[in-house]
Design an enzyme around this catalytic site. Structure first.
Site, PDB file in Angstrom:
ATOM      1  N   SER A 163       5.249   4.121 -10.203  1.00 52.93           N
ATOM      2  CA  SER A 163       4.456   4.079  -8.981  1.00 52.93           C
ATOM      3  C   SER A 163       2.971   4.311  -9.248  1.00 52.93           C
ATOM      4  O   SER A 163       2.588   5.252  -9.955  1.00 52.93           O
ATOM      5  CB  SER A 163       4.946   5.136  -7.992  1.00 52.93           C
ATOM      6  OG  SER A 163       4.061   5.238  -6.891  1.00 52.93           O
ATOM      7  N   HIS A 165       1.014   5.424  -7.156  1.00 55.00           N
ATOM      8  CA  HIS A 165       0.620   6.652  -6.470  1.00 55.00           C
ATOM      9  C   HIS A 165       0.505   7.827  -7.438  1.00 55.00           C
ATOM     10  O   HIS A 165      -0.279   8.749  -7.212  1.00 55.00           O
ATOM     11  CB  HIS A 165       1.611   6.973  -5.345  1.00 55.00           C
ATOM     12  CG  HIS A 165       1.463   6.081  -4.152  1.00 55.00           C
ATOM     13  ND1 HIS A 165       0.407   6.180  -3.273  1.00 55.00           N
ATOM     14  CD2 HIS A 165       2.224   5.056  -3.701  1.00 55.00           C
ATOM     15  CE1 HIS A 165       0.535   5.270  -2.316  1.00 55.00           C
ATOM     16  NE2 HIS A 165       1.629   4.570  -2.561  1.00 55.00           N
ATOM     17  N   ASP A 172      -2.079   4.433   0.673  1.00 53.32           N
ATOM     18  CA  ASP A 172      -1.439   3.658   1.741  1.00 53.32           C
ATOM     19  C   ASP A 172      -2.183   3.960   3.037  1.00 53.32           C
ATOM     20  O   ASP A 172      -2.286   5.127   3.434  1.00 53.32           O
ATOM     21  CB  ASP A 172       0.040   4.051   1.883  1.00 53.32           C
ATOM     22  CG  ASP A 172       0.877   3.598   0.703  1.00 53.32           C
ATOM     23  OD1 ASP A 172       0.467   2.639   0.019  1.00 53.32           O
ATOM     24  OD2 ASP A 172       1.939   4.209   0.467  1.00 53.32           O
ATOM     25  N   GLU A 224       2.911  -5.596   0.372  1.00 51.94           N
ATOM     26  CA  GLU A 224       2.568  -4.351   1.045  1.00 51.94           C
ATOM     27  C   GLU A 224       1.138  -4.447   1.572  1.00 51.94           C
ATOM     28  O   GLU A 224       0.181  -4.155   0.844  1.00 51.94           O
ATOM     29  CB  GLU A 224       2.707  -3.155   0.097  1.00 51.94           C
ATOM     30  CG  GLU A 224       4.129  -2.864  -0.337  1.00 51.94           C
ATOM     31  CD  GLU A 224       4.265  -1.558  -1.105  1.00 51.94           C
ATOM     32  OE1 GLU A 224       3.224  -0.898  -1.338  1.00 51.94           O
ATOM     33  OE2 GLU A 224       5.393  -1.203  -1.481  1.00 51.94           O
TER      34      GLU A 224
END
Length: 256
Positions: A163, A165, A172, A224
């Protein structure tokens, strides 16, 4: 016939002779040394000074080694201990300093143009947190997909270590109104004025839409519209103008 007995007179006559000859000593064919000393004296070879050529080598920068371009995906994973040392709180999440500063500027610019209600929903996630998100997704998909739940989950959520992140460079973004939705991060975001603004302007602040709809084959992650990744101004501009994803950008730069 002139007889000179004084050494001083010899010097005077010598000077007069040289003066009369003028610059022929340097530029003419007269051999002055032979006139006075009976033989030619060895002379140094004179040539124009050589100016060393300076080679300007274009430094080859390996893009994937730049901190802002750290590539993380299902093939290139972070270990469970990885955690950026410069995480700072920003807009309710944590990001690396360079990404946090850029996010503040981007959201301020959006507001100044009348694009309001944008919020940061997710930023840095540890390996453990990502692991929990991933396996929760598998569990939620199990009733529908059975043994294929993990395969389907991997299309929607990155496995632990894969990820972005975890890098602290990804955020996000969503709307305040969506915070009450069952799915805070949803595809409706792409059709909002905020979603349109970010897709068009995020690069000006060093961010890219990381998982574009037409790049799923390259990123191996489903579209996304809410996921924005900080890569720096120069790189974001190029990625946006070429309409490529981060994987393609690094691959192209490596082969150029």
């Amino acid at each position: 016939m002139i007889i000179v007995k004084s050494n001083s007179m010899i010097c005077i006559i010598t000077v007069l002779c040289l003066a009369s000859l003028g610059f022929n000593y340097f530029y003419g064919d007269l051999d002055i040394e032979k006139m006075f000393f009976g033989k030619s004296m060895p002379t140094a070879q004179m040539s124009s000074p050589q100016i060393p050529e300076v080679e300007h080598h274009k430094q080859s920068v390996i893009l994937k080694d730049l901190p802002e371009l750290k590539l993380v995906n299902k093939s290139i994973r972070l270990d469970k201990e990885y955690e950026p040392i410069d995480l700072v709180p920003v807009k309710g999440v944590y990001l690396r300093e360079m990404a946090a500063s850029a996010l503040v500027k981007m959201l301020y610019a959006a507001e100044s143009e009348g694009i309001n209600d944008l919020v940061a929903y997710s930023g840095y996630r540890s390996y453990a947190t990502q692991s929990a998100v991933y396996y929760n997704k598998i569990a939620s998909l199990r009733p529908k997909y059975g043994e294929l739940a993990e395969v389907e989950a991997a299309k929607l959520v990155a496995p632990p270590g894969a990820s972005e992140h975890q890098t602290g460079l990804a955020a996000d973004l969503t709307l305040k109104a969506f915070l009450d939705y069952e799915y805070v991060l949803n595809y409706d975001f792409a059709d909002t004025i905020q979603g349109h603004w970010l897709k068009k302007n995020a690069w000006k602040y060093g961010f890219i839409l990381r998982y574009a709809e037409d790049k799923e084959g390259k990123t191996n992650i489903s579209y996304e519209p809410w996921h924005f990744r900080y890569v720096g101004l120069e790189h974001a501009k190029t990625i946006y103008e070429r309409n490529i994803c981060l994987e393609e950008y690094i691959d192209q730069s490596t082969t150029e």
